[in-house]
Design a protein around this motif. Sequence first.
Motif, PDB file in Angstrom:
ATOM      1  N   LEU A 134       0.721  -0.915  -0.545  1.00 38.68           N
ATOM      2  CA  LEU A 134       0.384  -0.095  -0.200  1.00 38.68           C
ATOM      3  C   LEU A 134       0.904   1.164  -0.071  1.00 38.68           C
ATOM      4  CD1 LEU A 134      -2.373  -1.278   2.486  1.00 38.68           C
ATOM      5  CD2 LEU A 134      -2.679  -0.801   0.437  1.00 38.68           C
ATOM      6  N   THR A 135       2.021   1.473  -0.107  1.00 37.23           N
ATOM      7  CA  THR A 135       3.104   2.532   0.130  1.00 37.23           C
ATOM      8  C   THR A 135       4.027   2.065  -0.875  1.00 37.23           C
ATOM      9  OG1 THR A 135       4.647   1.437   1.486  1.00 37.23           O
ATOM     10  CG2 THR A 135       2.468   2.360   2.431  1.00 37.23           C
ATOM     11  N   VAL A 136       3.456   2.137  -2.090  1.00 38.39           N
ATOM     12  CA  VAL A 136       5.359   1.639  -3.032  1.00 38.39           C
ATOM     13  C   VAL A 136       4.391   2.529  -4.671  1.00 38.39           C
ATOM     14  CG1 VAL A 136       5.596  -0.064  -2.085  1.00 38.39           C
ATOM     15  CG2 VAL A 136       3.874   0.021  -3.742  1.00 38.39           C
ATOM     16  N   ALA A 137       2.586   2.908  -3.991  1.00 41.76           N
ATOM     17  CA  ALA A 137       2.347   3.681  -5.505  1.00 41.76           C
ATOM     18  C   ALA A 137       3.123   5.498  -5.042  1.00 41.76           C
ATOM     19  CB  ALA A 137       1.171   4.128  -5.787  1.00 41.76           C
ATOM     20  N   GLU A 138       2.999   5.681  -7.459  1.00 44.03           N
ATOM     21  CA  GLU A 138       4.047   6.304  -6.516  1.00 44.03           C
ATOM     22  C   GLU A 138       3.020   8.039  -6.489  1.00 44.03           C
ATOM     23  OE1 GLU A 138       5.293   8.529 -10.861  1.00 44.03           O
ATOM     24  OE2 GLU A 138       4.777   7.049 -11.449  1.00 44.03           O
ATOM     25  N   ASP A 220      -6.593   3.005  -7.806  1.00 49.23           N
ATOM     26  CA  ASP A 220      -5.336   3.061  -7.219  1.00 49.23           C
ATOM     27  C   ASP A 220      -3.868   2.096  -7.201  1.00 49.23           C
ATOM     28  OD1 ASP A 220      -5.843   6.695  -7.490  1.00 49.23           O
ATOM     29  OD2 ASP A 220      -7.487   5.199  -6.862  1.00 49.23           O
ATOM     30  N   ILE A 221      -3.907   1.604  -6.138  1.00 52.04           N
ATOM     31  CA  ILE A 221      -3.453   0.562  -6.353  1.00 52.04           C
ATOM     32  C   ILE A 221      -4.304  -0.823  -6.161  1.00 52.04           C
ATOM     33  CG2 ILE A 221      -2.354  -0.855  -4.287  1.00 52.04           C
ATOM     34  CD1 ILE A 221      -1.637   2.539  -2.884  1.00 52.04           C
ATOM     35  N   VAL A 222      -3.723  -1.699  -6.857  1.00 53.19           N
ATOM     36  CA  VAL A 222      -3.901  -3.347  -6.657  1.00 53.19           C
ATOM     37  C   VAL A 222      -2.852  -4.157  -6.250  1.00 53.19           C
ATOM     38  CG1 VAL A 222      -4.087  -5.583  -7.987  1.00 53.19           C
ATOM     39  CG2 VAL A 222      -5.298  -2.823  -9.027  1.00 53.19           C
ATOM     40  N   ALA A 223      -3.291  -4.904  -4.709  1.00 51.78           N
ATOM     41  CA  ALA A 223      -2.177  -6.009  -4.038  1.00 51.78           C
ATOM     42  C   ALA A 223      -2.945  -7.512  -4.600  1.00 51.78           C
ATOM     43  CB  ALA A 223      -2.638  -5.245  -2.581  1.00 51.78           C
ATOM     44  N   GLU A 224      -1.872  -7.548  -5.730  1.00 55.79           N
ATOM     45  CA  GLU A 224      -1.722  -8.739  -6.332  1.00 55.79           C
ATOM     46  C   GLU A 224      -1.274 -10.381  -5.342  1.00 55.79           C
ATOM     47  OE1 GLU A 224      -3.342 -10.704  -8.211  1.00 55.79           O
ATOM     48  OE2 GLU A 224      -3.814  -9.692  -9.365  1.00 55.79           O
ATOM     49  N   THR A 240      -4.694   5.489 -14.856  1.00 53.05           N
ATOM     50  CA  THR A 240      -3.550   5.834 -14.785  1.00 53.05           C
ATOM     51  C   THR A 240      -2.964   6.411 -14.017  1.00 53.05           C
ATOM     52  OG1 THR A 240      -4.707   7.242 -16.583  1.00 53.05           O
ATOM     53  CG2 THR A 240      -1.879   8.165 -16.090  1.00 53.05           C
ATOM     54  N   ARG A 241      -1.575   6.320 -14.104  1.00 48.52           N
ATOM     55  CA  ARG A 241      -0.430   6.261 -13.141  1.00 48.52           C
ATOM     56  C   ARG A 241      -0.609   5.682 -11.647  1.00 48.52           C
ATOM     57  NH1 ARG A 241       3.084  11.029 -13.575  1.00 48.52           N
ATOM     58  NH2 ARG A 241       3.102  10.898 -11.003  1.00 48.52           N
ATOM     59  N   GLY A 242      -1.437   4.037 -12.184  1.00 46.85           N
ATOM     60  CA  GLY A 242      -1.904   3.644 -10.749  1.00 46.85           C
ATOM     61  C   GLY A 242      -0.833   2.504 -10.735  1.00 46.85           C
ATOM     62  N   THR A 243      -0.992   1.687  -9.589  1.00 47.59           N
ATOM     63  CA  THR A 243       0.029   0.648  -9.099  1.00 47.59           C
ATOM     64  C   THR A 243      -0.422  -0.540  -9.108  1.00 47.59           C
ATOM     65  OG1 THR A 243       1.532   2.114  -8.180  1.00 47.59           O
ATOM     66  CG2 THR A 243       2.085  -0.256  -7.401  1.00 47.59           C
ATOM     67  N   VAL A 264       0.831   2.831 -21.679  1.00 46.83           N
ATOM     68  CA  VAL A 264      -0.399   4.783 -21.681  1.00 46.83           C
ATOM     69  C   VAL A 264      -0.251   4.840 -20.897  1.00 46.83           C
ATOM     70  CG1 VAL A 264      -2.343   5.007 -22.783  1.00 46.83           C
ATOM     71  CG2 VAL A 264      -0.930   3.886 -24.554  1.00 46.83           C
ATOM     72  N   LEU A 265      -0.710   4.129 -19.702  1.00 47.42           N
ATOM     73  CA  LEU A 265      -1.559   4.010 -18.280  1.00 47.42           C
ATOM     74  C   LEU A 265      -0.155   4.634 -17.910  1.00 47.42           C
ATOM     75  CD1 LEU A 265      -3.299   0.932 -17.264  1.00 47.42           C
ATOM     76  CD2 LEU A 265      -4.125   3.030 -17.755  1.00 47.42           C
ATOM     77  N   ASN A 266       0.696   5.136 -18.370  1.00 50.64           N
ATOM     78  CA  ASN A 266       2.510   4.660 -16.872  1.00 50.64           C
ATOM     79  C   ASN A 266       2.297   4.564 -15.835  1.00 50.64           C
ATOM     80  OD1 ASN A 266       3.953   8.007 -17.725  1.00 50.64           O
ATOM     81  ND2 ASN A 266       2.453   7.851 -18.500  1.00 50.64           N
ATOM     82  N   ALA A 267       1.528   3.528 -15.404  1.00 47.82           N
ATOM     83  CA  ALA A 267       1.405   2.012 -14.395  1.00 47.82           C
ATOM     84  C   ALA A 267       3.017   1.710 -13.833  1.00 47.82           C
ATOM     85  CB  ALA A 267       0.564   0.725 -15.492  1.00 47.82           C
ATOM     86  N   ARG A 268       2.762   1.504 -12.731  1.00 51.81           N
ATOM     87  CA  ARG A 268       3.832   1.165 -11.935  1.00 51.81           C
ATOM     88  C   ARG A 268       2.981  -0.007 -11.364  1.00 51.81           C
ATOM     89  NH1 ARG A 268       6.680   4.397  -6.822  1.00 51.81           N
ATOM     90  NH2 ARG A 268       6.975   5.458  -8.446  1.00 51.81           N
ATOM     91  N   MET A 269       4.510  -1.748 -11.705  1.00 50.34           N
ATOM     92  CA  MET A 269       4.322  -3.067 -11.417  1.00 50.34           C
ATOM     93  C   MET A 269       5.084  -2.921 -10.630  1.00 50.34           C
ATOM     94  SD  MET A 269       3.253  -5.582 -12.117  1.00 50.34           S
ATOM     95  CE  MET A 269       2.086  -5.677 -13.727  1.00 50.34           C
ATOM     96  N   GLN A 270       5.303  -3.237  -9.220  1.00 46.68           N
ATOM     97  CA  GLN A 270       5.804  -3.365  -8.087  1.00 46.68           C
ATOM     98  C   GLN A 270       6.780  -4.843  -7.612  1.00 46.68           C
ATOM     99  OE1 GLN A 270       8.105  -1.146  -6.392  1.00 46.68           O
ATOM    100  NE2 GLN A 270       8.279  -2.575  -4.851  1.00 46.68           N
TER     101      GLN A 270
END
Length: 337
Positions: A134-138, A220-224, A240-243, A264-270
């Motif tokens: 929950l704390t790595v989103a841009e 905003d944040i998917v915890a997968e 957009t800009r989600g993680t 395109v989404l400027n997505a983040r994969m953590q």
Amino acid sequence: MKAIVHREAGGPDVLRLVERDLPVPGPGEVRVRVAVSGINPADTQARTRGPGGFAEITPHLDGAGLVDAVGPGVDEGRVGQRVWLFMAAAGRPTGTAAEYVVVPADQAVPLPDGVGFDVGAALGVPALTAHRALTVAEDRPRRLGPGALDGAVVLAAGGAGAVGHAVIQLARWAGATVIATVSGPAKARLATAAGAHQVVNYREGDPAAEIRGIAPDGIDIVAEVALGANLALGQAVLRTRGTISTYANDGGGPVELDVLRHMVLNARMQFLVLYTAGAQVRSAAVEDVAAAVAAGALPVGEEHGLPLVRFPLERTADAHRAVEGGAVGKVVVDVSR
């Protein structure tokens, strides 16, 4: 003292109940009389890899109990303190599947009066992993507390699991709107009891459309928990800009990434695991989780969405079988109460 050990890699049958000398805390360490030992998939996986460079291993990373002795350099006032433990067996041969365990003092975190040892044993890996997710989103804070996730929408994949349960509770405490995905009605009831605002059965209908109906602007944040199986759904609902924060790949399936869509989404994969997250990140997570516990935000039990599946110490092998068999809820070992 009684302890569970294994000296070789293998299934639950390699676990043995033995008598061992009472451990003595060294500099900067405390000895804890363990009340409840919590089991995670990481513990059963460690057993299958064997004891590494140690002659034998006492398993389990998490637990809770009472400090009964301290080593040099540790405040003697900690004796008698109720604590929860994390990463007890990380890089050490002695985990919490024993009547006593010695850990570095900062890995024994004060447990508030009135908060049961069951709660303490269920923290550790699940809660600290959830905090990291929950704390790595841009665009979001690196710390959690009331209001930290105001306006955010969090998707807890596998909301009836131990980490999913902690994601729901911590995200709610921090002010997020929480959607959980589950595989059926029984797990939907658990995710709702944990505090999810909305629950979606990913096996029925069009789950992406259902989630988009709840969160038109996206997640905003998917915890997968199962990246290979769920990535397409995550991609379909991410804003957009989600993680997408992934802490496991349950089922072990391949991961096929739609690179252009993520660009395109400027997505983040953590990708995340506690062992390599770094001391500063873990310390921050411990502080925030401790604050959430003090606020009453992380209860356990079926009425709170996390049933407890209990075993006595001598049946630790059966407890491992329960974890490997997909037991719903948190598997714990009662060591001393």
